[in-house]
Design an enzyme around this catalytic site. Sequence first.
Site, PDB file in Angstrom:
ATOM      1  CB  SER A 259      -1.008   0.003   1.276  1.00 27.24           C
ATOM      2  OG  SER A 259      -1.638   1.279   1.350  1.00 27.24           O
TER       3      SER A 259
ATOM      4  CG  HIS B  83      -4.043  -1.260  -2.253  1.00 28.13           C
ATOM      5  ND1 HIS B  83      -5.069  -2.028  -2.709  1.00 28.13           N
ATOM      6  CD2 HIS B  83      -4.667  -0.394  -1.457  1.00 28.13           C
ATOM      7  CE1 HIS B  83      -6.197  -1.866  -2.378  1.00 28.13           C
ATOM      8  NE2 HIS B  83      -5.996  -0.666  -1.291  1.00 28.13           N
TER       9      HIS B  83
ATOM     10  CG  ASP C 195      -5.343   2.825  -0.008  1.00 26.50           C
ATOM     11  OD1 ASP C 195      -6.253   2.214  -0.274  1.00 26.50           O
ATOM     12  OD2 ASP C 195      -4.315   2.571   0.780  1.00 26.50           O
TER      13      ASP C 195
ATOM     14  CG  MET D 265      -8.045   7.781   1.337  1.00 27.36           C
ATOM     15  SD  MET D 265      -7.140   7.821   2.818  1.00 27.36           S
ATOM     16  CE  MET D 265      -6.583   6.302   2.897  1.00 27.36           C
TER      17      MET D 265
ATOM     18  CG  HIS E  31      -9.105   0.913  -2.279  1.00 26.66           C
ATOM     19  ND1 HIS E  31      -8.599   0.482  -0.888  1.00 26.66           N
ATOM     20  CD2 HIS E  31     -10.435   1.018  -2.030  1.00 26.66           C
ATOM     21  CE1 HIS E  31      -9.761   0.581  -0.186  1.00 26.66           C
ATOM     22  NE2 HIS E  31     -10.711   0.746  -0.697  1.00 26.66           N
TER      23      HIS E  31
ATOM     24  CG  MET F 220     -10.928   3.852   0.173  1.00 31.04           C
ATOM     25  SD  MET F 220     -10.211   3.503   1.687  1.00 31.04           S
ATOM     26  CE  MET F 220      -8.351   3.737   1.045  1.00 31.04           C
TER      27      MET F 220
ATOM     28  CG  MET G  17     -12.174  -1.828   3.197  1.00 33.23           C
ATOM     29  SD  MET G  17     -10.387  -1.381   2.633  1.00 33.23           S
ATOM     30  CE  MET G  17      -9.671  -0.698   3.933  1.00 33.23           C
TER      31      MET G  17
ATOM     32  CG  ASP H  64      -6.210  -2.207   2.501  1.00 36.59           C
ATOM     33  OD1 ASP H  64      -5.340  -2.107   3.055  1.00 36.59           O
ATOM     34  OD2 ASP H  64      -6.538  -1.279   1.774  1.00 36.59           O
TER      35      ASP H  64
END
Length: 219
Positions: free
Chosen positions: A7, A32, A34, A36, A64, A66, A135, A173
């Site tokens: 990540s 990965h 992320d 956000m 990913h 989010m 998650m 994750d």
Amino acid sequence: MIKVAPSLLSADFQKMGAEVQRMADAGADWLHFDVMDGQFVPNISFGMPILTAAAKGPLPVDAHLMIANPEKYIDAFAECGAKIITVHAEATNHLHRALQMIRAAGCLAGVALNPATSPECLRYVMGDFDLALVMSVNPGFGGQKMIPACIDKVAEIRAMLDKAGLKAIVEVDGGVNTKTALPLMRAGADMLVAGSALFGAPDAAAFIREIRMADAARL
């Protein structure tokens, strides 16, 4: 064989390119990434320019998302080089449409579920996703401890996929380390996202080897 996805949220941002290469050299399979937005989760992270840079590295990138209303950004992240795009079931009113959009953009389609979200929502999009992301912490911040109840969720999703005859990847994750990896793999996880434990390990390659050795020993 279990796959490991570092990540990038836990990487040293001052030397991102070197961190990506370090993870590739250590034997990682995916990156990965992320994303956000400060709305769906209480934090803000990377955007498209950084993904574009990461995608130029040797590993495929799983974006990913989010973020609220992820449909607005699927094509943009695909154009930036994401090979996998994962959206949260809780973040869209039209999960089936979002998954269709991801595949139409030429990417593998992933569905992420927060810790309190039932796997039952996957039943109505079976065959429309390539990856189910469990998650095992509340999303938004790295370095959290794994919520143990999520192990049962992994097993439930694996059983649902097996019953349907589907080969979608089950990814986990949150709180993944060399101790939590084994019960997750036993429950049916195919891909483990490792953040602070991996990037903070004295030897990233040894960390990944230890997880793979545990996986081989259980088979």
